[in-house]
Write an enzyme that holds these catalytic residues in place. Structure first.
Site: not given
Ligand SMILES: NC(=O)c1ccc[n+]([C@@H]2O[C@H](COP(=O)([O-])OP(=O)(O)OC[C@H]3O[C@@H](n4cnc5c(N)ncnc54)[C@H](OP(=O)(O)O)[C@@H]3O)[C@@H](O)[C@H]2O)c1
Length: 292
Positions: A48, A53, A78, A110
């Site tokens: 994930d 990120y 996302k 997201h």
């Protein structure tokens, strides 16, 4: 490896590996790649990530170095708030390029940004039509956000990733999603990573009820919580850097919790969020940049 079947027939491994803030937030170096390679060696195949990120390249390098055939992996990313609407198709393409992949297994919105949801979702539906992504899903969507989406969606969402742990069980939303064949995935299943600044003693892994159950079953507190999720047909995506945690979170099949013990974990709910609130998060998320 146990999988759940999404409503469009796509199978998703029920245990995934969370990658937010491995090392630090938006760290994208060999430490991240090596941590993911360790998880792959233990057996994880579901990863994930998210554009925000800032570690899609590190995951892409791990995929390449592992030599694991692409079809054996399940890769989730996302679209961030600032990429929603007219920018979504480009954002998806950039995620693919950073990951070095031809397609994603699952692509998520997201956070809900209601003013952009329709345009974002329509862009995602085109990617689905073009077979660039095998399933479409949501993250942090409340009932009202899902109802808004349902009013125009041609492709129904297959998944919703929610903050979910014993202190935030979100029972009504979980029931609503599962009734509508939207698989529920739990983020921060152990009560959040270091990014949240929450002390370990404040997290559900330190709760006396969880610790007592761990002693009773001869497993760790983290394993009790993850098993509580798996037994309710939820997906979990714990993040771990320590090998003992990586291994423990993937070793959940040798015991099962009794109904009474499941109820005693449910009763720990205090509607407490360690992360953002979907009602307001889009205000502060606007200020968070996706690294190139
Ligand atoms: N959709 C969203 O908005 C959203 C938001 C937040 C997170 N997420 C996703 O959810 C994933 C997981 O959430 P998270 O990283 O916040 O929190 P988490 O998985 O609940 O907790 C991670 C923390 O728990 C520790 N840990 C891991 N396994 C353990 C075990 N068996 N026993 C004791 N401690 C253990 C880790 O330590 P070590 O690392 O030191 O091993 C780390 O400090 C993220 O990585 C990300 O993929 C999504």
């Amino acid at each position: 490896m146990t999988t759940l079947t999404l409503h469009n027939g796509v199978e998703i491994p029920q245990i995934g590996f969370g990658t937010a803030a491995i090392g630090q937030w938006q760290q994208d170096d060999s430490f991240v790649t090596d941590t993911i390679l360790k998880a792959m060696a233990v057996g994880y195949r579901h990863f994930d990530t998210a554009s925000v990120y800032g570690n899609e390249r590190a995951l892409g390098r791990a995929i390449l170095q592992s030599g694991i055939p692409r079809h054996e992996l399940f890769v989730v990313s996302k679209v961030w708030d600032t990429e929603q609407g007219a920018r979504t198709a480009d954002a998806f393409q950039r995620s693919l390029e950073r990951l070095g992949l031809e397609y994603l297994d699952l692509y998520l919105v997201h956070w809900p940004v209601p003013a952009s949801t329709r345009q974002t979702w329509e862009a995602m539906e085109s990617l689905y039509d073009d077979k660039k992504v095998r399933a479409l899903g949501l993250s942090n969507f409340r009932k009202a956000d899902i109802e808004q989406l349902a009013s125009f969606a041609r492709v129904r969402p297959a998944y919703n990733q929610l903050e979910l742990h014993p202190y935030l069980t979100q029972q009504e939303l979980v029931q609503y999603c599962q009734f509508h064949k939207i698989a529920v995935s739990c983020w921060s299943p152990l009560g959040s990573g270091t990014w949240s600044g929450v002390a370990a003693t404040e997290k559900p892994i330190a709760d006396p009820v969880i610790v007592d159950l761990a002693n009773q079953y001869g497993v760790s507190p983290g394993q009790i919580i993850l098993k509580w999720d798996l037994q309710q047909k939820r997906i979990v995506i714990p993040k771990a850097e320590k090998l003992e945690h990586i291994v423990a979170n993937f070793s959940l099949w040798d015991f099962s919790l009794s109904d009474d013990d499941m109820q005693s974990i449910n009763a720990l709910n205090r509607n407490h969020r360690f992360g953002g609130d979907p009602a307001t998060a889009h205000e502060s998320n606007k200020k968070i940049r996706v690294p190139d």
